[in-house]
Design an enzyme around this catalytic site. Structure first.
Site, short mmCIF file in Angstrom:
data_model
loop_
_atom_site.label_atom_id
_atom_site.label_comp_id
_atom_site.label_asym_id
_atom_site.label_seq_id
_atom_site.Cartn_x
_atom_site.Cartn_y
_atom_site.Cartn_z
N SER A 150 45.58 14.00 32.18
CA SER A 150 45.21 13.94 33.60
C SER A 150 44.85 12.50 33.94
O SER A 150 44.41 11.74 33.07
CB SER A 150 43.99 14.84 33.87
OG SER A 150 43.45 14.60 35.16
N TYR A 168 35.55 17.26 31.33
CA TYR A 168 36.99 17.26 31.57
C TYR A 168 37.56 15.84 31.46
O TYR A 168 38.55 15.61 30.77
CB TYR A 168 37.29 17.85 32.94
CG TYR A 168 38.76 17.93 33.28
CD1 TYR A 168 39.56 18.94 32.76
CD2 TYR A 168 39.34 16.99 34.14
CE1 TYR A 168 40.91 19.01 33.08
CE2 TYR A 168 40.69 17.07 34.46
CZ TYR A 168 41.47 18.08 33.93
OH TYR A 168 42.81 18.14 34.23
#
Length: 260
Positions: A150, A168
């Site tokens: 990401s 994350y």
């Protein structure tokens, strides 16, 4: 080899974790369109059955298994790879797409949530790659591994963004450097290991960002968020011979959001 031949996946077997929706489904459709046999995994058996049926209706040879990769005590990695081998005999292309997130300010962040994110986004990514490489790609001396990271792995979050995803972000940074580490070790086996770093796509994983999607769009040079086909090009590039001389790279697919 012609360009068309370099894009051909006929006869190849692609294993995609988290393959029933969102980015995983996009990639399953793209690989199937180029002739690959597609094996998908997810936790929901009904979703697996429905997506496999849909892929087959499109002329794709497909199969899948329901398993919870986040529960490592039950050895789901071996179960997954065994099932793919039973269905199609090997794995030529691995996509580590299964992932999770946890939204909570860092000073309050649950350690249980931290562990959940790290287990699925980092540990499982490594363990599936290890099993597939050890069993198929290293003996054959060829393979393509694509880790879905990401753009969150490149940076933190602004204080006024309303986004609280420290676990994350950390996990995706780890996935990017895991990609580099594996590329360095496994290049001698002709295994290409690369990462795709999506920006904001309106997937189930990103549902907590719905309230800030307009802000993300406004801060993106192309003025848009990810659509239903926008991951396919990067995935096909890394899965095919088009990327034969590319390894250890992390490609942002984010409309330019990460560069401004």
């Amino acid at each position: 080899m012609s360009v068309k031949q370099m894009f051909d996946l006929s006869g190849k077997v692609a294993l995609i974790t988290g393959g029933t929706k969102g980015l995983g489904l996009q990639m399953a459709e793209a690989f199937g369109e180029l002739g690959a046999k597609v094996f998908i995994s997810a936790r929901n058996a009904a979703e697996i059955e429905a997506v496999v049926a849909e892929l087959k209706s499109q002329g794709v040879e497909a199969a899948g298994i329901a398993c919870d990769l986040g529960k490592l005590d039950s050895n789901p990695v071996k179960t997954l790879v065994d099932a793919c081998e039973a269905a199609f005999g090997t794995v030529d292309v691995l996509v580590n797409n299964a992932g999770t997130t946890w939204g909570q300010p860092a000073e309050e962040h649950s350690y249980t949530g931290w562990q959940k994110v790290m287990t699925l986004n980092v540990d499982v990514c490594f363990l599936v790659a290890q099993e597939v490489a050890r069993r198929f790609m290293i003996p054959r001396k060829s393979g393509k591994i694509i880790n879905i990271a990401s753009i969150a792995g490149f940076k933190g979050n602004r204080a006024n963004s309303g986004i609280f995803t420290s676990a994350y972000n950390t996990s995706k940074a780890a996935a990017i450097n895991l990609t580099r580490a594996l590329a360095g070790e496994w290049g001698r086996y002709n295994i290409n290991v690369n990462a795709i770093c999506p920006g904001y796509f309106p997937t189930k994983l990103a549902q907590g960002l719905d309230g800030v999607s307009e802000m993300i769009k406004e801060g993106t040079p192309l003025g848009r968020i990810g659509g239903d086909e926008d991951i396919k090009g990067a995935a096909v590039f890394f899965a095919t011979e088009m990327s034969r001389h590319v390894t250890g790279q992390a490609m942002a697919v984010d409309g330019g959001n990460s560069v401004v």
